[in-house]
Scaffold this motif. Structure first.
Motif, short mmCIF file in Angstrom:
data_model
loop_
_atom_site.label_atom_id
_atom_site.label_comp_id
_atom_site.label_asym_id
_atom_site.label_seq_id
_atom_site.Cartn_x
_atom_site.Cartn_y
_atom_site.Cartn_z
N LEU A 21 0.81 -1.21 0.00
CA LEU A 21 0.00 0.00 0.00
C LEU A 21 0.85 1.27 0.00
O LEU A 21 0.38 2.33 -0.43
CB LEU A 21 -0.95 0.00 1.20
N ASP A 22 2.07 1.18 0.47
CA ASP A 22 2.95 2.35 0.46
C ASP A 22 3.66 2.54 -0.88
O ASP A 22 3.84 3.67 -1.35
CB ASP A 22 4.01 2.23 1.57
N LYS A 23 4.04 1.45 -1.51
CA LYS A 23 4.85 1.54 -2.72
C LYS A 23 4.05 1.44 -4.02
O LYS A 23 4.48 1.97 -5.06
CB LYS A 23 5.91 0.43 -2.72
N ASP A 24 2.91 0.75 -3.97
CA ASP A 24 2.21 0.39 -5.22
C ASP A 24 1.00 1.26 -5.52
O ASP A 24 0.28 1.00 -6.49
CB ASP A 24 1.78 -1.08 -5.17
N LEU A 25 0.76 2.29 -4.70
CA LEU A 25 -0.36 3.20 -4.94
C LEU A 25 0.16 4.61 -5.15
O LEU A 25 1.01 5.10 -4.42
CB LEU A 25 -1.33 3.19 -3.75
N ASP B 103 -13.08 -1.67 10.73
CA ASP B 103 -11.93 -2.58 10.79
C ASP B 103 -11.12 -2.50 9.50
O ASP B 103 -9.88 -2.41 9.51
CB ASP B 103 -12.39 -4.02 11.03
N LYS B 104 -11.84 -2.54 8.35
CA LYS B 104 -11.16 -2.51 7.06
C LYS B 104 -10.43 -1.18 6.85
O LYS B 104 -9.25 -1.15 6.47
CB LYS B 104 -12.19 -2.72 5.94
N LEU B 105 -11.11 -0.07 7.14
CA LEU B 105 -10.50 1.26 6.94
C LEU B 105 -9.32 1.47 7.88
O LEU B 105 -8.30 2.06 7.49
CB LEU B 105 -11.54 2.36 7.14
N PHE B 106 -9.43 0.97 9.10
CA PHE B 106 -8.35 1.12 10.07
C PHE B 106 -7.13 0.29 9.67
O PHE B 106 -5.99 0.76 9.73
CB PHE B 106 -8.83 0.70 11.47
N ASN B 107 -7.39 -0.95 9.23
CA ASN B 107 -6.28 -1.82 8.82
C ASN B 107 -5.55 -1.29 7.59
O ASN B 107 -4.37 -1.59 7.39
CB ASN B 107 -6.80 -3.24 8.56
N LEU B 108 -6.26 -0.50 6.78
CA LEU B 108 -5.65 0.11 5.60
C LEU B 108 -5.05 1.48 5.89
O LEU B 108 -4.56 2.16 4.99
CB LEU B 108 -6.70 0.25 4.48
#
Length: 285
Positions: free
Chosen positions: A132-136, A263-268
């Motif tokens: 998520l840090d490198k590929d977006l 949960d989903k938004l926090f984990n992302l």
């Protein structure tokens, strides 16, 4: 007559609002409900709620939850569309990219930060095990017209938007859809500014009664498929497919669903914290 301002995307999901407005059903109850189209989607509506430009929004669930946590003084009062939103993943028709995996590390066009197109880029990345840090990477293009220009000119590589809304652009050979990414939760909710809700609760209840009566019967309105096809420049078979996949709701969103979304938004790392259900939702029955 009391004026109440409401906003939503100019898409087929919201035709029930147009029909009830056209029929004068709110005016019969002493409410001058004024609809405003938000071509910029959820991010633009969150801004309008914060600034008091609108009192009510028909808005993407995950987008308004994020913005409430970020300080938007608004509450969700009901689910509007129970079924998921099917986000199409689009590239320019002449793009070299053929599959979703080809898009890893490329630039996503988004309407604005915090918008549905922004948040769903993260969901899609996670679904495909990207970093998520490198590929977006993101390019803000404001709206669908901006996406057409941005992808055509190569300032961005792909764009996520509701697949039936973009289908005419695909059919015209401007976009090519290379995949889909459904939301893992109900897609649209009705949200109201807290101060407005405190002072106008009975009016909000009347509005809900009217719109819920229409959405309950929406699929049974004579020739509704042809009406949608004509109004939104859609092929009849596409509208019929969309109607078969779409379910409206007349109920408040439940705690388990809100917890799943948080949960989903926090984990992302899209939201900094998770909050209590009652910080996001107000039951008004």
């Amino acid at each position: 007559m009391k004026r109440i301002n409401i906003g939503g995307v100019p898409e087929h999901f919201n035709l029930a609002w147009y029909l009830t407005l056209k029929n004068g059903e709110y005016k019969e109850q002493g409410i001058n409900l004024r609809w405003k189209d938000y071509f910029g989607g959820t991010g633009a509506m969150n801004k309008a709620l914060r600034e008091g430009e609108i009192d009510i929004a028909v808005i993407l669930t995950e987008g308004v939850i994020k913005d409430i946590i970020d300080g938007n003084p608004t509450k969700i009062i009901q689910t509007f569309v129970q079924s998921p939103l099917i986000w199409g993943i689009h590239v320019a028709n002449d793009s070299k990219y053929q599959t979703i995996s080809d898009l890893k590390g490329t630039k996503a066009a988004i309407s604005r930060y915090g918008s549905g197109s922004h948040l769903m880029a993260y969901i899609n990345a996670e679904n495909n095990q990207w970093d998520l840090d490198k590929d977006l990477d993101f390019e803000v293009i404001r709206n669908l017209d901006g996406a057409v220009e941005g992808l055509t000119n190569g300032v961005a590589d792909y764009f996520m938007w509701e697949k039936f809304t973009t289908k005419p652009i695909v059919d015209d050979g401007v976009f090519r859809r290379i995949g889909n990414c459904p939301t893992p939760w109900p897609c649209f909710v009705i949200a109201v500014r807290e101060d407005f809700l405190d002072q106008n609760l009975e009016d909000v209840k009347i509005i809900l009664d009217i719109i819920n009566g229409t959405t309950q019967e929406f699929k049974h309105i004579p020739s509704i498929d042809k009406t949608i096809a004509n109004r939104y420049d859609q092929k009849l078979e596409d509208v019929q497919e969309w109607l078969s996949l779409t379910e409206w709701s007349q109920s408040v969103i439940d705690k388990a669903t809100v917890d799943t979304i948080q949960d989903k938004l926090f984990n992302l790392d899209i939201i900094p914290k998770k909050v209590d259900y009652n910080s996001l939702v107000r039951k008004i029955d």
